[in-house]
Design a protein around this motif. Sequence first.
Motif, PDB file in Angstrom:
ATOM      1  N   PRO A   2       0.795  -1.228   0.000  1.00  0.00           N
ATOM      2  CA  PRO A   2       0.000   0.000   0.000  1.00  0.00           C
ATOM      3  C   PRO A   2       0.831   1.283   0.000  1.00  0.00           C
ATOM      4  O   PRO A   2       0.282   2.351   0.131  1.00  0.00           O
ATOM      5  CB  PRO A   2      -0.803  -0.117   1.287  1.00  0.00           C
ATOM      6  CG  PRO A   2       0.035  -0.940   2.181  1.00  0.00           C
ATOM      7  CD  PRO A   2       0.795  -1.880   1.301  1.00  0.00           C
ATOM      8  N   GLU A 114       3.777  -1.132   5.242  1.00  0.00           N
ATOM      9  CA  GLU A 114       3.414  -2.029   4.134  1.00  0.00           C
ATOM     10  C   GLU A 114       2.337  -3.018   4.537  1.00  0.00           C
ATOM     11  O   GLU A 114       1.623  -3.549   3.686  1.00  0.00           O
ATOM     12  CB  GLU A 114       4.648  -2.786   3.648  1.00  0.00           C
ATOM     13  CG  GLU A 114       5.617  -1.917   2.884  1.00  0.00           C
ATOM     14  CD  GLU A 114       6.896  -2.646   2.519  1.00  0.00           C
ATOM     15  OE1 GLU A 114       7.180  -3.711   3.100  1.00  0.00           O
ATOM     16  OE2 GLU A 114       7.617  -2.134   1.650  1.00  0.00           O
ATOM     17  N   LEU A 115       2.194  -3.270   5.828  1.00  0.00           N
ATOM     18  CA  LEU A 115       1.200  -4.226   6.313  1.00  0.00           C
ATOM     19  C   LEU A 115      -0.181  -3.599   6.495  1.00  0.00           C
ATOM     20  O   LEU A 115      -1.153  -4.308   6.726  1.00  0.00           O
ATOM     21  CB  LEU A 115       1.670  -4.842   7.637  1.00  0.00           C
ATOM     22  CG  LEU A 115       3.008  -5.587   7.573  1.00  0.00           C
ATOM     23  CD1 LEU A 115       3.418  -6.068   8.953  1.00  0.00           C
ATOM     24  CD2 LEU A 115       2.941  -6.746   6.589  1.00  0.00           C
ATOM     25  N   LEU A 116      -0.273  -2.277   6.389  1.00  0.00           N
ATOM     26  CA  LEU A 116      -1.557  -1.594   6.529  1.00  0.00           C
ATOM     27  C   LEU A 116      -2.410  -1.845   5.285  1.00  0.00           C
ATOM     28  O   LEU A 116      -1.895  -2.122   4.211  1.00  0.00           O
ATOM     29  CB  LEU A 116      -1.334  -0.090   6.709  1.00  0.00           C
ATOM     30  CG  LEU A 116      -0.558   0.325   7.950  1.00  0.00           C
ATOM     31  CD1 LEU A 116      -0.250   1.828   7.905  1.00  0.00           C
ATOM     32  CD2 LEU A 116      -1.321  -0.028   9.215  1.00  0.00           C
ATOM     33  N   THR A 117      -3.701  -1.706   5.445  1.00  0.00           N
ATOM     34  CA  THR A 117      -4.588  -1.928   4.304  1.00  0.00           C
ATOM     35  C   THR A 117      -4.853  -0.646   3.519  1.00  0.00           C
ATOM     36  O   THR A 117      -5.258  -0.703   2.369  1.00  0.00           O
ATOM     37  CB  THR A 117      -5.934  -2.523   4.772  1.00  0.00           C
ATOM     38  OG1 THR A 117      -6.504  -1.655   5.752  1.00  0.00           O
ATOM     39  CG2 THR A 117      -5.725  -3.906   5.365  1.00  0.00           C
ATOM     40  N   THR A 118      -4.625   0.505   4.140  1.00  0.00           N
ATOM     41  CA  THR A 118      -4.831   1.791   3.470  1.00  0.00           C
ATOM     42  C   THR A 118      -3.582   2.149   2.675  1.00  0.00           C
ATOM     43  O   THR A 118      -2.469   1.873   3.105  1.00  0.00           O
ATOM     44  CB  THR A 118      -5.120   2.885   4.519  1.00  0.00           C
ATOM     45  OG1 THR A 118      -6.231   2.474   5.306  1.00  0.00           O
ATOM     46  CG2 THR A 118      -5.442   4.202   3.857  1.00  0.00           C
ATOM     47  N   HIS A 119      -3.767   2.774   1.532  1.00  0.00           N
ATOM     48  CA  HIS A 119      -2.647   3.202   0.697  1.00  0.00           C
ATOM     49  C   HIS A 119      -2.149   4.565   1.165  1.00  0.00           C
ATOM     50  O   HIS A 119      -2.948   5.452   1.453  1.00  0.00           O
ATOM     51  CB  HIS A 119      -3.071   3.277  -0.778  1.00  0.00           C
ATOM     52  CG  HIS A 119      -3.360   1.924  -1.347  1.00  0.00           C
ATOM     53  ND1 HIS A 119      -2.491   1.293  -2.178  1.00  0.00           N
ATOM     54  CD2 HIS A 119      -4.405   1.078  -1.170  1.00  0.00           C
ATOM     55  CE1 HIS A 119      -2.987   0.104  -2.505  1.00  0.00           C
ATOM     56  NE2 HIS A 119      -4.151  -0.037  -1.911  1.00  0.00           N
ATOM     57  N   TYR A 120      -0.818   4.700   1.224  1.00  0.00           N
ATOM     58  CA  TYR A 120      -0.195   5.943   1.669  1.00  0.00           C
ATOM     59  C   TYR A 120       1.014   6.273   0.806  1.00  0.00           C
ATOM     60  O   TYR A 120       1.613   5.392   0.183  1.00  0.00           O
ATOM     61  CB  TYR A 120       0.291   5.831   3.118  1.00  0.00           C
ATOM     62  CG  TYR A 120      -0.805   5.759   4.139  1.00  0.00           C
ATOM     63  CD1 TYR A 120      -1.518   6.897   4.514  1.00  0.00           C
ATOM     64  CD2 TYR A 120      -1.123   4.548   4.756  1.00  0.00           C
ATOM     65  CE1 TYR A 120      -2.519   6.827   5.463  1.00  0.00           C
ATOM     66  CE2 TYR A 120      -2.120   4.479   5.717  1.00  0.00           C
ATOM     67  CZ  TYR A 120      -2.819   5.629   6.060  1.00  0.00           C
ATOM     68  OH  TYR A 120      -3.813   5.560   6.999  1.00  0.00           O
TER      69      TYR A 120
END
Length: 195
Positions: A2, A114-120
Motif C-alpha cells: 500500500p 506495508e502491512l496496513l490496508t490503506t494506501h499511503y
Amino acid sequence: MPLHVPPAPAPALRSVLAALGSPTAVREARTPALRSAPGPLTPELPLPLHVLDGITPGGRTPRTRLAGWRFLISDPDRPVAAADTRLTPDGWAFSHFFEGPYIASTARALHQAELLTTHYQPRLLSVPELYMLTLWLHGATTADGATGTPAPNDLLVPLAPAPPGICAHRPLRVSELLPVLTLRLAPAPLLGQPV
C-alpha cells in the motif's frame, strides 16, 4: 504493497550514485557500516524529508518545508546507512552519508506501513524542536512528494529514539499527535505565576 513511494528528482539520485561511486566520498564518510559493507551498495526508497515549523498552542496549522530527499543505502541484505541530498542554487546535490538508529527505525516503520490496508505515500517529517523524526504516511498517494502539509487523517509514526513520553513505532493520526507536540513545546509557566 500500500505504499506509493514518490519519485525523487533525477539529479538527486544521480548525486547519490556519484557519491557512492566515489572512493573518496565513501572513505571520508563517518559511516563505518558504509565502508565495511560486504557487497554492492544501492540507494533505495527515496523519501522527501520535510521539516515541521510553527507548532504553537494557538491551534494554528504548522508549516512544512521540504529540506531534501533521503535515500536508504542498502547492501544485499539490509539498509546500512542513508544519504541526504539538498537543493542548492545549482539544483539537487549530495549532502552527506550517515548511519545510526534512524536507519533501522525507518526500515522497520516502512515495513509496518506495508502491512496496513490503506494506501499511503511515505515521507519523513522532522520536528527539530523535539529532536524527533517521524515517518509521515500521507493519504494523497499521487501528490507531489515535495509539497503539502500533514492532513488530520495522515498517520505519523515516531521513529526510535522518540522523545520521552512519545511511543516509537506507534502510528498516530496527525490530529492525535499534533496536540501532544503542542503541549511538549509549550513554554513552562514561570515560578510564582498561577497555572
